[in-house]
Design an enzyme around this catalytic site. Sequence first.
Site, mmCIF file in Angstrom:
data_model
loop_
_atom_site.group_PDB
_atom_site.id
_atom_site.type_symbol
_atom_site.label_atom_id
_atom_site.label_comp_id
_atom_site.label_asym_id
_atom_site.label_seq_id
_atom_site.Cartn_x
_atom_site.Cartn_y
_atom_site.Cartn_z
ATOM 1 N N ARG A 199 -10.154 9.746 -0.738
ATOM 2 C CA ARG A 199 -9.254 9.320 0.348
ATOM 3 C C ARG A 199 -8.523 10.534 0.933
ATOM 4 O O ARG A 199 -8.301 10.606 2.145
ATOM 5 C CB ARG A 199 -8.256 8.278 -0.171
ATOM 6 C CG ARG A 199 -8.920 6.925 -0.382
ATOM 7 C CD ARG A 199 -8.142 6.041 -1.323
ATOM 8 N NE ARG A 199 -6.882 5.573 -0.784
ATOM 9 C CZ ARG A 199 -5.904 5.083 -1.552
ATOM 10 N NH1 ARG A 199 -6.026 5.020 -2.860
ATOM 11 N NH2 ARG A 199 -4.792 4.661 -0.983
ATOM 12 N N ARG B 42 -4.905 -1.882 -6.759
ATOM 13 C CA ARG B 42 -5.971 -1.706 -5.780
ATOM 14 C C ARG B 42 -7.158 -0.979 -6.402
ATOM 15 O O ARG B 42 -6.982 -0.024 -7.169
ATOM 16 C CB ARG B 42 -5.448 -0.876 -4.594
ATOM 17 C CG ARG B 42 -4.611 -1.689 -3.650
ATOM 18 C CD ARG B 42 -3.945 -0.824 -2.628
ATOM 19 N NE ARG B 42 -4.832 0.122 -1.965
ATOM 20 C CZ ARG B 42 -4.515 0.791 -0.862
ATOM 21 N NH1 ARG B 42 -3.327 0.606 -0.313
ATOM 22 N NH2 ARG B 42 -5.353 1.638 -0.330
ATOM 23 N N ARG C 286 2.676 3.866 -8.019
ATOM 24 C CA ARG C 286 2.440 2.585 -7.330
ATOM 25 C C ARG C 286 1.595 1.664 -8.217
ATOM 26 O O ARG C 286 1.889 0.482 -8.351
ATOM 27 C CB ARG C 286 1.728 2.851 -5.998
ATOM 28 C CG ARG C 286 1.272 1.593 -5.272
ATOM 29 C CD ARG C 286 1.064 1.850 -3.805
ATOM 30 N NE ARG C 286 -0.295 2.278 -3.491
ATOM 31 C CZ ARG C 286 -0.696 2.713 -2.298
ATOM 32 N NH1 ARG C 286 0.177 2.798 -1.305
ATOM 33 N NH2 ARG C 286 -1.932 3.075 -2.081
ATOM 34 N N LYS D 87 3.965 5.099 4.225
ATOM 35 C CA LYS D 87 3.787 4.352 5.478
ATOM 36 C C LYS D 87 4.070 2.860 5.261
ATOM 37 O O LYS D 87 4.727 2.235 6.072
ATOM 38 C CB LYS D 87 2.354 4.510 6.015
ATOM 39 C CG LYS D 87 1.935 5.926 6.311
ATOM 40 C CD LYS D 87 0.566 5.969 6.982
ATOM 41 C CE LYS D 87 -0.577 5.464 6.128
ATOM 42 N NZ LYS D 87 -0.868 6.273 4.934
ATOM 43 N N ARG E 231 -7.297 6.286 12.303
ATOM 44 C CA ARG E 231 -7.583 7.225 11.224
ATOM 45 C C ARG E 231 -8.645 8.249 11.615
ATOM 46 O O ARG E 231 -8.992 9.110 10.805
ATOM 47 C CB ARG E 231 -8.111 6.439 10.037
ATOM 48 C CG ARG E 231 -6.998 6.207 8.974
ATOM 49 C CD ARG E 231 -7.604 5.958 7.766
ATOM 50 N NE ARG E 231 -7.210 5.703 6.483
ATOM 51 C CZ ARG E 231 -6.484 4.714 6.008
ATOM 52 N NH1 ARG E 231 -5.885 3.889 6.772
ATOM 53 N NH2 ARG E 231 -6.343 4.579 4.727
HETATM 54 P P1 AMP Z 1 -5.099 1.797 3.276
HETATM 55 O O1 AMP Z 1 -4.576 0.523 2.719
HETATM 56 O O2 AMP Z 1 -4.552 2.101 4.627
HETATM 57 O O3 AMP Z 1 -4.924 2.950 2.307
HETATM 58 O O4 AMP Z 1 -6.670 1.619 3.477
HETATM 59 C C1 AMP Z 1 -7.528 1.339 2.387
HETATM 60 C C2 AMP Z 1 -8.970 1.621 2.777
HETATM 61 O O5 AMP Z 1 -9.340 0.768 3.870
HETATM 62 C C3 AMP Z 1 -9.245 3.021 3.275
HETATM 63 O O6 AMP Z 1 -9.463 3.955 2.225
HETATM 64 C C4 AMP Z 1 -10.509 2.792 4.116
HETATM 65 O O7 AMP Z 1 -11.646 2.586 3.293
HETATM 66 C C5 AMP Z 1 -10.197 1.455 4.773
HETATM 67 N N1 AMP Z 1 -9.458 1.644 6.037
HETATM 68 C C6 AMP Z 1 -8.190 1.245 6.321
HETATM 69 N N2 AMP Z 1 -7.845 1.571 7.573
HETATM 70 C C7 AMP Z 1 -8.925 2.218 8.096
HETATM 71 C C8 AMP Z 1 -9.191 2.812 9.352
HETATM 72 N N3 AMP Z 1 -8.269 2.830 10.335
HETATM 73 N N4 AMP Z 1 -10.415 3.386 9.538
HETATM 74 C C9 AMP Z 1 -11.351 3.365 8.581
HETATM 75 N N5 AMP Z 1 -11.171 2.834 7.365
HETATM 76 C C10 AMP Z 1 -9.968 2.246 7.114
#
Ligand code: AMP
Length: 192
Positions: free
Chosen positions: A150, A139, A127, A13, A88
């Site tokens: 996740r 990260r 990554r 993404k 999400r």
């Molecule tokens: P990402 O960078 O999109 O993988 O997001 C990293 C982390 O941020 C996720 O594992 C969640 O803990 C939090 N997070 C990001 N977007 C959301 C969302 N839309 N709803 C809830 N938690 C989120």
Amino acid sequence: MRLILLGPPGAGKGTQSTRLMTEHKIPQLSTGDMLRAAVKAGSPIGLKAKSVMDSGALVSDDIVVGIVAERIEEADAKGGFILDGFPRTVAQAQALDAMLEGKHLKLDAVIELKVDEAALMARIKQRADETLKAGGAVRADDNPESFQIRLVAYRQQTAPVSAHYAALGELRPVDGMAPIDQVSAAIDKILK
Ligand code: AMP
């Protein structure tokens, strides 16, 4: 153009949003990036979100819907945006539907990157390795334990979001296992 990119962690993404952002001159609104910035800044939202994010679980709908509602009001998002990592949960999708309806705005496409789960762990490891090689910071949630959580969060809470948009006739699936150029071409075809 208003787009949503759906797909599990490691589906690509981020790669596709970065490209689309340049090509269509619209911002990428990544809730993960916004939350990481809040953590870094030590803001009240960041302090609340940090441990949840590190574990791999989802931050509460209220927090995330609040930051998206504020972000789409900013000047650079008026002409469109790419939502990456949001919605999400079905509750977030419903909140977004209501937000857009209130502004008389419509989504142009909801694109789902379909990937084979078995390949995702390898992608996440790659990554992390590439980030380390480039001298960057990996990260906190790109480790096997958090990654499993996740994936479970994705299966249980995010997969139903695809069904939500499919029921509205808006879901456009794309094979996310194809080489990046082919994924890009498939997305461009949908957007034409
Ligand atoms: P990402 O960078 O999109 O993988 O997001 C990293 C982390 O941020 C996720 O594992 C969640 O803990 C939090 N997070 C990001 N977007 C959301 C969302 N839309 N709803 C809830 N938690 C989120």
